[in-house]
Structures are given as C-alpha cells and as structure tokens.
Design a protein around this motif. Structure first.
Motif: not given
Length: 539
Positions: A461-488
């Motif tokens: 958030x800090x870098x998007x606003x100060x260095x990249x001139x594109x301020x953002x907001x973040x909306x938290x998502x209710x996920x805690x874990x990730x796994x790789x999944x196949x296309x099918x």
C-alpha cells in the motif's frame, strides 16, 4: 583447538586469477529474530572495517541517524528491517559481501531469497532471549541449504542468561554444537571483554560515547589477566576449561558440514567483539566455490561468467524511479558493458548500468568476481530466480515460493490512474513484494494480493501510493491456506463452499480455502482432486 583462523593462511594459494579473487571473498548473510540487533551488528561490521566513519544509533529515535542498511522510509519510521540490503567493503586482504536480511517473519520470502546467494551465515542471538521462533525457522533454511553458520551471542552488555545455559539451549534445541572461540569475561550486563580461547589472551574493551566509534581494545596476556579482571577472569577460564573437557572446541570439518558452529560474544551497540567476528569470517568462513546448476552439476569459479538474480528492488532512488536487480556472481569475471544471455528467454542482456551497492548508496561497477553481488540498473527484464551467463549456458535452480496465508483484493482509489495501477501491481509481483493472483471472475481491476504476513500488505500500500502514484485500498478475503490445483479441477473447486481458485502471475493455479480444517475436509471428501503444497522454506 583442532583448527584456527591461521589455517586458511597455510593452505595452498589459488593459481588462477579468478580463483585467487574468489578466495578473497566472503559472502554471508546475518539472520536473527526481530530486535536481536541485526542491523546494528551489520553497521558495526562496516564501521570496524572502516567502510563508514560513524555508526548510526538505534533507528527510529528522533534526531539520530538511521543505520545504513535500513534506508526505506517505513524502516526508519518503524525501526525494523523490512527489505534486504547489500553492503560490500574491504577488510584486511578480503572483500566482504554482507547481505542484511529482514528479521520480521512477515518478510521470510525476502530472507529466503537472500539465503540462496550466500556461502555462510551469521546467526545472531539475543543474550536475554536465546533462540526465538524466527531464528529457529531461518536456521532450518540454512540447514536445508547446507549453509555453515557462525553463531553470535549479542547484547552481552545487558542483563541476560548465563553463557553456559545459552550454549546448552543451542545444542539441545537445534542439534548444532556451539564451539566458542571467545568467552565473556563478566556476566551478561557486566561485559569487560572476552577470553580468546585460541590464544588464551584477555581482550578488554573500552566504551565509547554512544558506541558511535570503534571501541578500543587491549590484549592482555593470560598471566596478567587476573590482575586486570579479577575473579571474572578466573570464572571465564574455568568455564572455558569445562567447554574443552566437553569437546566444545572448534573443528573446521564439523563447521563446514553444519554439525557445529563457531560462537562469539558481542555487544554490537557498543562495538564490543566486532573485530573478532570480522577476523573469524575472514579466517574461517568458506570462500566462493562456484555453484550447482538446476541439474545438480557443479560449475566451478573458473568457468565462464554466470550469475543468479536473487532480488529485484525499486524505490532506492526517488529521483530516478529505476529498478535494481541484485545478482550473485557464481563463476568467471564480470566486466561492465558486456552482453550476457538471459537463461530463461535466451535473449541478450546488456550490462551498461552495472553498479556496486552499499545500502542505498550506489557507484559504477566495472569488474566483479565470484562471490560478489552486482547491481543491474533498469533491469525490467529480470526477476528473482533468473540466471545470466556468458559463453557457456547454465541455469541455476529457481527460488521456491512460500505458501501465502493472507489474501486481500486490491482496488485503485483513482479511476483516472488505471495504467499506473496495472503497472504498479505488476511491478510488486515482479519484485516479489507480494504474490499477485487473478481470475476472470474478479477481473484485472481487482487483483488479489497474497502474502506470508500482513506487513507485506502495508509495504504494498505504501509503495503504490508513494513510489508508483497509484493509491490502493485493500479488502481482506476470508482465506488462510493455498494449494496448487490442476487445470481440470478448477471448475469443481470453484463450486465448493469457502474455496476459490485464482491464477498467480507465473501461471500457477492456487486453490484458496477458508481454514486448514476446511482444506482437510475437502481433501477427505474429494480424494480424486490432486492438491499440492507450495514449496516451503524448510524444504
């Protein structure tokens, strides 16, 4: 002692120019739990090597200088390291490449990237706290990668635990046998100096104002040490003899094999014991020996030039908006201006803007040798994990990604800055500040940022606003874990409760689940769906 720092000087000198230059290099990282004094030690090492004239005091204090290795505004404000930096400086006849790493667990990915580029590590331990969670995790990374470790017990000028208790904890909890090279004269909080277990001398330190300059030290022969330090000297001698009786003397083979760790006592804030650490690094730490490619084959230092990009950093110079790719040289000689080959794409890469790096400071670099870290400016084509070579093709192993545990949707706050928003998000992904995930359902204007720790979001958030001139907001998502999944299996997983599939910038499909329990339930109920763990730091 079965070995000492003088051993390196008695070994046959390398015959080739490249091998001789590589033998002078010591490339290492400092790892620790937050607030163990890592950045202070980093700057103390530079001070004792005469690379700087005055050490910065504790950063974040009003009116005091920040350490040279902590240069980002967020680092200065918070008084913590949130990005890795490189400091190169000469010491005696050696060239030191010191890679300072973030201590905070939220930036474990950045630390792991740095550990792919070093030959040894200094593990810093707080004298009062002993082994802490982040220290343990980083030790496991070093163990997995076969990186020899020198242990430093820091903050001995403050009240803390007994030295023998700390030694026992290291041995018991992580199975690494400490072999102290120095032993404190005086309990924690009453630090007079150290017993040099290699010579038997008493090295007495003298405080300086604020620890801003090199602490004077006096070498006193063992026969005169009691008169200088009294019963504290006698206690140190007795404890040192106990260590020898227990087999806790330095052995080079055990150190390089990762079975033991040379250990020293310091107060980085007072610059006590720092000279001894520098001498040990030069005398004992391994020099560069080439690298192993993705197939496990060894590429010797004398082979044609090759280097591995372990980090990309932007925002170092607000006036130029450029990016620096840090590359560790594994073989050959680097000459600025020559054309290299990008192993991943086969395209040429011109090195006109090669630089040496000292924290935020940069200078033109004309030549580099195995073990050195070169900064390649305006390196838009380079990513962490890339290999560069000349003449003889090579591909070094890629850098594994951590499994993210925090997820948030990023949205630009100014619709007129659509292009800046897309470029900024892409740059954060390329640098590895966060992982960026997308899906057709969410669209390009709502990418999902994935992070190991929430502080990564603050940096984004800090870098998007100060260095990249594109301020953002973040909306938290209710996920805690990730796994790789196949296309099918993507459509099936997307139909599940509390689950969603998104595609990472590198094309990997990640199935996100709300909780570890929900993931386990899904696996139990759908055994035909193949889910793979992301590669963790510990291997």
């Amino acid at each position: 002692m079965t070995d000492n720092a003088a051993t390196a000087a008695t070994e046959p000198a390398p015959t080739s120019g490249i091998a001789a230059q590589a033998a002078r290099r010591r490339t290492f990282a400092v790892i620790s739990h937050p607030d163990a004094g890592k950045s202070t030690l980093t700057e103390a090492l530079a001070l004792h090597a005469r690379a700087i004239t005055e050490a910065g005091a504790v950063h974040g204090k009003a009116g005091r200088r920040a350490t040279v290795s902590d240069w980002m505004e967020m680092e200065k404000a918070r008084g913590i390291s949130i990005t890795s930096t490189v400091l190169q400086f000469p010491y005696r006849d050696a060239v030191i490449n010191l890679l300072d790493t973030p201590g905070h667990a939220d930036f474990s990915e950045d630390t792991y990237r740095v550990l792919t580029a070093v030959d040894s590590a200094v593990m810093l331990i707080d004298a009062a706290k002993g082994l802490e969670p982040q220290t343990l995790k980083l030790f496991q990374v070093c163990k997995h990668r076969g990186i020899p470790i020198i242990t430093v017990i820091n903050k001995w000028d403050r009240p803390g635990r007994h030295a023998l208790e700390l030694i026992d904890e290291i041995n018991t909890r992580i199975g690494l046998r400490p072999t102290p090279l120095t032993w404190p004269v005086g309990i924690a909080g009453d630090f007079h100096g150290v017993l040099d277990r290699r010579t038997g001398d008493f090295i007495r330190f003298t405080r300086t104002a604020g620890g801003a300059t090199i602490a004077p030290e006096e070498h006193i022969a063992a026969a005169d040490a009691h008169a200088a330090a009294g019963v504290d000297w006698d206690t140190a001698v007795e404890e040192s003899e106990l260590l020898s009786a227990d087999g806790a003397d330095y052995d080079r083979e055990d150190y390089l094999a990762g079975r033991s760790s040379p250990l020293l006592f310091t107060s980085a804030a007072l610059n006590f014991g720092v000279n001894q650490l520098l001498d040990v690094l030069v005398g004992l730490a391994p020099a560069p020996s080439g690298g192993r490619d993705a197939d496990g084959n060894s590429r010797p230092c004398e082979a044609p030039f090759s280097a591995f990009v372990f980090k990309v950093q932007a925002g170092m110079d607000s006036a130029h908006r450029d990016r620096i790719a840090y590359a560790r040289v594994y073989s050959g000689t680097f000459e600025r201006g020559e054309v290299l080959t990008h192993a991943g794409t086969g395209k040429p890469f011109v090195t006109k803007y090669a630089q040496s790096v000292f924290g935020q400071q940069r200078g033109t670099l004309d030549t580099a040798w195995p073990g050195d870290v070169i900064g390649l400016a305006n390196a838009a084509a380079l990513r962490p994990g890339d290999t560069l070579y000349r003449d003889e093709p090579v591909q070094y192993p890629p850098i594994p990604s951590f499994s993210p545990e925090h997820f948030a949707v990023a949205r630009g706050t100014d619709p007129s800055k659509h292009k800046q928003f897309r470029r900024g998000i892409e740059q954060l992904a390329q640098e590895g500040v966060v992982q960026v995930l997308r899906s057709d359902r969410r669209g390009d204007q709502a990418p999902v940022l994935a992070a190991v720790g929430p502080m990564q979001f603050e940096v984004a958030v800090h870098r998007m606003a100060t260095e990249l001139s594109a301020p953002i907001t973040l909306e938290a998502l209710p996920y805690q874990v990730a796994r790789v999944v196949s296309a099918e299996d993507v459509d099936f997983v997307n139909q599940q409760f509390s689950a969603e599939v998104l595609t990472r910038t590198d094309g990997v499909r990640l199935a996100l689940f709300s909780t570890p329990w929900r993931l386990q339930t899904f696996i139990r109920e759908n055994p035909a769906v193949q889910l793979e763990s992301l590669v963790a730091a510990e291997g």
